[in-house]
Design an enzyme around this catalytic site. Structure first.
Site, PDB file in Angstrom:
ATOM      1  N   LEU A  73      76.150  11.817   2.106  1.00 19.72           N
ATOM      2  CA  LEU A  73      77.152  12.698   2.713  1.00 19.72           C
ATOM      3  C   LEU A  73      77.053  14.136   2.256  1.00 19.72           C
ATOM      4  O   LEU A  73      78.044  14.861   2.229  1.00 19.72           O
ATOM      5  CB  LEU A  73      78.577  12.170   2.427  1.00 19.72           C
ATOM      6  CG  LEU A  73      78.881  10.766   2.948  1.00 19.72           C
ATOM      7  CD1 LEU A  73      80.261  10.330   2.483  1.00 19.72           C
ATOM      8  CD2 LEU A  73      78.826  10.741   4.473  1.00 19.72           C
ATOM      9  N   PRO A 133      84.233   2.576  12.708  1.00 16.92           N
ATOM     10  CA  PRO A 133      85.295   2.299  13.680  1.00 16.92           C
ATOM     11  C   PRO A 133      86.660   2.024  13.037  1.00 16.92           C
ATOM     12  O   PRO A 133      87.687   2.451  13.565  1.00 16.92           O
ATOM     13  CB  PRO A 133      84.791   1.041  14.399  1.00 16.92           C
ATOM     14  CG  PRO A 133      83.319   0.997  14.160  1.00 16.92           C
ATOM     15  CD  PRO A 133      83.070   1.699  12.869  1.00 16.92           C
ATOM     16  N   CYS A 184      97.859  40.499  -4.432  1.00 18.24           N
ATOM     17  CA  CYS A 184      97.069  41.426  -3.611  1.00 18.24           C
ATOM     18  C   CYS A 184      97.920  42.604  -3.136  1.00 18.24           C
ATOM     19  O   CYS A 184      97.418  43.722  -2.976  1.00 18.24           O
ATOM     20  CB  CYS A 184      96.471  40.697  -2.420  1.00 18.24           C
ATOM     21  SG  CYS A 184      95.112  39.618  -2.912  1.00 18.24           S
ATOM     22  N   TRP A 207      68.285   6.279  14.687  1.00 18.07           N
ATOM     23  CA  TRP A 207      69.378   7.204  14.913  1.00 18.07           C
ATOM     24  C   TRP A 207      69.858   7.106  16.345  1.00 18.07           C
ATOM     25  O   TRP A 207      69.060   6.893  17.250  1.00 18.07           O
ATOM     26  CB  TRP A 207      68.930   8.646  14.649  1.00 18.07           C
ATOM     27  CG  TRP A 207      68.521   8.858  13.230  1.00 18.07           C
ATOM     28  CD1 TRP A 207      67.258   8.927  12.747  1.00 18.07           C
ATOM     29  CD2 TRP A 207      69.383   9.024  12.098  1.00 18.07           C
ATOM     30  NE1 TRP A 207      67.273   9.136  11.379  1.00 18.07           N
ATOM     31  CE2 TRP A 207      68.574   9.202  10.962  1.00 18.07           C
ATOM     32  CE3 TRP A 207      70.780   9.050  11.936  1.00 18.07           C
ATOM     33  CZ2 TRP A 207      69.100   9.390   9.683  1.00 18.07           C
ATOM     34  CZ3 TRP A 207      71.290   9.232  10.664  1.00 18.07           C
ATOM     35  CH2 TRP A 207      70.454   9.411   9.558  1.00 18.07           C
ATOM     36  N   GLU A 244      91.064  40.476  -0.298  1.00 17.35           N
ATOM     37  CA  GLU A 244      91.481  41.873  -0.485  1.00 17.35           C
ATOM     38  C   GLU A 244      90.927  42.424  -1.800  1.00 17.35           C
ATOM     39  O   GLU A 244      90.480  43.573  -1.871  1.00 17.35           O
ATOM     40  CB  GLU A 244      93.013  41.985  -0.495  1.00 17.35           C
ATOM     41  CG  GLU A 244      93.697  41.483   0.772  1.00 17.35           C
ATOM     42  CD  GLU A 244      94.117  40.009   0.662  1.00 17.35           C
ATOM     43  OE1 GLU A 244      93.311  39.195   0.143  1.00 17.35           O
ATOM     44  OE2 GLU A 244      95.231  39.693   1.084  1.00 17.35           O
TER      45      GLU A 244
END
Lengths: 330, 330
Positions: free
Chosen positions: B206, B264, B86, B172, B53
């Site tokens: 990552l 896993p 706000c 991959w 806002e």
């Protein structure tokens, strides 16, 4: 799409009605068309006779004179003890033109059907629909061109690839809609195969339990190198099953379509031998974590060896489950 | 769809630009509309301030007077050291009406923002777009209503549920298009989590390696009960990672969205604790047969216990691969 292409597409679609019931003959579809109107239809009958053309011409009777014929496979040129050659029947019928989707790979015909028609003054075209016709008769073409039936492997699996709980519980991974579709796929095969493990654990009846299709159950078979005889007095044994001692026995069956529902060992035996043409993977939205995997050891050495063999050809939704249809790429 | 509904939809869509960057604040979107024309837009900025806002009203400046404001979340009512409430900003701006998609679950606001606006004579409606707004701020709502971030689990798997070869080779499974989409999903998370196994085997960076989004890499974390400290001098360690000793530590993070890429053991730990809200399953059209499964033991006792937890919410195609998005059903 031209009128001729549309008519051929209809003839090819008709051919699918014979799937799983015409072996060792191909499942053919045929239309007789006169003045743009389909006046008769035929498809190869159970057991492989009468042929599609014979059925359609008998239905058309005298009206066949001057008509055009659309047929998904080249009419046969060889006389058999079970009936006359379709090329001769067509010539006798007075049909003026024959449209053929694909030539017959059977060496007894292989172009001779078309040649005999042309010699008799019948107009012959081989143009529209070859790919669709080959797909509709894929099992027959597999046997003619590769010397073995088309082999479809079915798996009913979790998101993580498990087909049963650690204790063996597997009823049910998928829901009733998916299981009904498996029965429909069974009805389109000539032979249904399980391994010794599935036979002994489940004594499956492997029949088609869909209303109106009960008589379309494929012949059951067990693939096992270690079984000397079918165990007696069981649901499976009651259905006159075949005992296949090796994949060579399986490949040598004089049938077009084999449907494999058989356990991780059977799946991996066929996959490792590169004998699977189509995989139907019915996937339930569940995670099991452990339990039996759908496929056992394949002996691949590198990840790259696994790539390029399959493409996802189709997906469909059945209730909460999803069917993934994989087709081999080569 | 009404004009108001369309404008709110646009405000909600705008809110997604802040995903992964506003924690612990919600990712809010806001439009200022005058005479049917959008005159200013805003979304929560990186770090959580300024609020949507404040950005939109600053852009609108004097034109805000008499305008209408569409905002995906109730304007805050609490003054913070980092900025004014706000609700007060809106009152001062002269905006005549405020449309809110959903009330703020934060107890410091929780209806007080709307009340303060009404008390000041601003027309307030809470009507359109609640479900879409909750979906766009799902991580924030998860934290407010369940006391933990939204947790997304990513798997890159074969048809048969394997995530690596027996020897560990996993580069991959999926192709470059699917892997690029994983980076996009990373960019929408606050924290990315792996387990000790993945950390030690892969030393993953990552980060987000998509052109223009390099600065949107989430904070890395390792979930391990047995690790005393982050191993030094590695790609992972260089990114100031968090060490989470338990799922409680993970659930206690003051962030909205956690993305788990982790092996896993990590997957099964979170699934067994019923902490996964969303699964992204990138499935390659390959069969591996053996190798590491994507999910480890969950301790389910009966097959029925596995059913009913997930629904397939969406599928997408990336190159040869398929993304299956599963959402929890309860």
């Amino acid at each position: 799409m031209s009128e001729a292409a549309r008519l051929m597409e209809a003839a090819i679609r008709l051919s699918r009605r014979g799937l799983g019931r015409t072996a060792p003959n191909p499942n053919v579809g045929c239309l007789v068309v006169k003045d743009g109107i389909v006046i008769a239809r035929g498809w190869t009958q159970p057991g492989g006779r009468p042929h599609a053309e014979a059925v359609a011409l008998e239905a058309a009777d005298e009206a066949a004179r001057g008509a055009e014929l659309y047929v998904s496979l080249e009419p046969c040129a060889h006389v058999s003890a079970r009936g006359p050659a379709c090329a001769d029947l067509i010539i006798a019928s007075g049909v003026s033109a024959v449209h053929i989707a694909v030539l017959d790979p059977d060496p007894r015909t292989a172009g001779q059907g078309a040649a005999r028609l042309r010699d008799a003054g019948v107009s012959v075209s081989v143009s529209e629909g070859e790919a669709a016709a080959r797909a509709a008769m894929a099992g027959f073409f597999s046997r003619m061109e590769r010397g073995r039936p088309r082999i479809t492997l079915k798996l009913a699996t979790s998101i993580d690839g498990r087909v049963s709980m650690p204790g063996g519980e597997s009823q049910w991974i998928t829901g009733p809609e998916a299981r009904a579709h498996v029965h429909l796929e069974r009805a389109l095969a000539d032979v249904i195969v399980v391994g010794r493990g599935t036979l002994e654990a489940d004594d499956p009846s492997l029949d088609v339990r869909l209303p109106g299709l009960e008589d379309r159950s494929p012949r059951p078979a067990v693939l096992s190198a270690t079984l000397d005889a079918i165990p007696g007095a069981a649901k499976f044994a009651a259905r006159d099953p075949l005992l296949l001692a090796s994949v060579d026995d399986l490949c040598g069956l004089a049938v077009n379509d084999v449907f494999v529902e058989g356990g991780p060992a059977t799946a991996s035996t066929l996959l490792a031998a590169d004998l699977v043409d189509r995989m139907l993977v019915y996937r339930a939205p569940i995670v099991l974590g452990d339990g039996a995997p759908g496929v056992g050891r394949l002996g691949l050495e590198r990840l790259a060896d696994a790539h390029g063999r399959w493409r996802l050809a189709e997906t469909r939704t059945f209730g909460n489950d999803r069917l993934e249809v994989y087709a081999r790429t080569r």
